[in-house]
Design a protein around this motif. Sequence first.
Motif, short mmCIF file in Angstrom:
data_model
loop_
_atom_site.label_atom_id
_atom_site.label_comp_id
_atom_site.label_asym_id
_atom_site.label_seq_id
_atom_site.Cartn_x
_atom_site.Cartn_y
_atom_site.Cartn_z
N UNK A 106 5.61 5.41 6.10
CA UNK A 106 4.42 4.66 5.49
C UNK A 106 5.01 3.58 4.93
N UNK A 107 4.78 2.36 5.36
CA UNK A 107 5.06 0.88 4.96
C UNK A 107 3.82 -0.03 4.32
N UNK A 108 4.16 -0.51 3.21
CA UNK A 108 2.97 -1.63 2.72
C UNK A 108 2.93 -2.69 3.54
N UNK A 109 1.95 -3.49 3.92
CA UNK A 109 1.99 -4.50 4.83
C UNK A 109 2.57 -5.66 4.30
N UNK A 110 2.28 -5.96 2.89
CA UNK A 110 2.87 -6.94 2.06
C UNK A 110 4.42 -6.89 2.03
N UNK A 111 5.11 -5.88 2.23
CA UNK A 111 6.51 -5.49 2.39
C UNK A 111 7.05 -6.02 3.45
#
Length: 263
Positions: free
Chosen positions: A85-90
């Motif tokens: 899972x990755x946060x888009x803003x990262x």
Amino acid sequence: MAGEAGAVDQVRRIVELAGGVLGRDVIGAYLHGSSVLGGLRPASDVDVLVVSRRRMDERARHTLLDGLLRISGSGNQVRPVELTVVVQSEVRPWRYPPTCDFLYGEWLRGEYEAGLVPQPQPMPDLALLITMALSGDHPLTGLRPARVLNPVPRADLVRASVAGIPGLLDELDSDTRNVLLTLARIWTTLATGRIRSKDAAADWALARLPSEHRAVLGHARQLYLDCPYSEESWSGALRARVRPHVDHVLTEIDRLLTRTPRM
């Protein structure tokens, strides 16, 4: 071990679990890895990348982990799951090294069962995962990956490819097949800019290896095509040739690195 039909059902359960935990924060979920690089093999994980709008809280991390422990691995009569899972803003705009919000991998099951809960951390491998998700273009839910993720510059793809080599070498005796095939993939990625399936990377490498180093990789490739993880066997003669093979491949990788512009 679950076949293709079982893997499809497993992917559905992964997406439902992630959606139930993350809710409207899910922007998209995407296949990567073997599923988009030529098809699942007996030893293949089910690889899913989820892009979220924000980081999970601790309750969500525990809930997601508990659910994955029940739908991953041979103990549950299904394939191992790798869920990232990755946060888009990262990762948009892209920068290196990227940060992963949550990583589940079956190789860490013992640590999870002992109390480890995945936390945000830098993860160079995300460069490879994102590249595979973009090229595979297989959304499980949400927007197409090109609308959610930025392409990874080749220089960062190279950096990510080689970042894990020390860890791979530490596992050479315990996970020989996977280490050899992953090194072959790193070699071909550096040489061509393409991420191939493990067996296709082995084919590429076998065509370029000296004859004395082919048998080791050929055996690893055949194990990958025919056998699950629990069935890995090496004769004494082949085992003795593993390290010379690895040294040769590392030399080829180093040679390519000297020709790659540093960022």
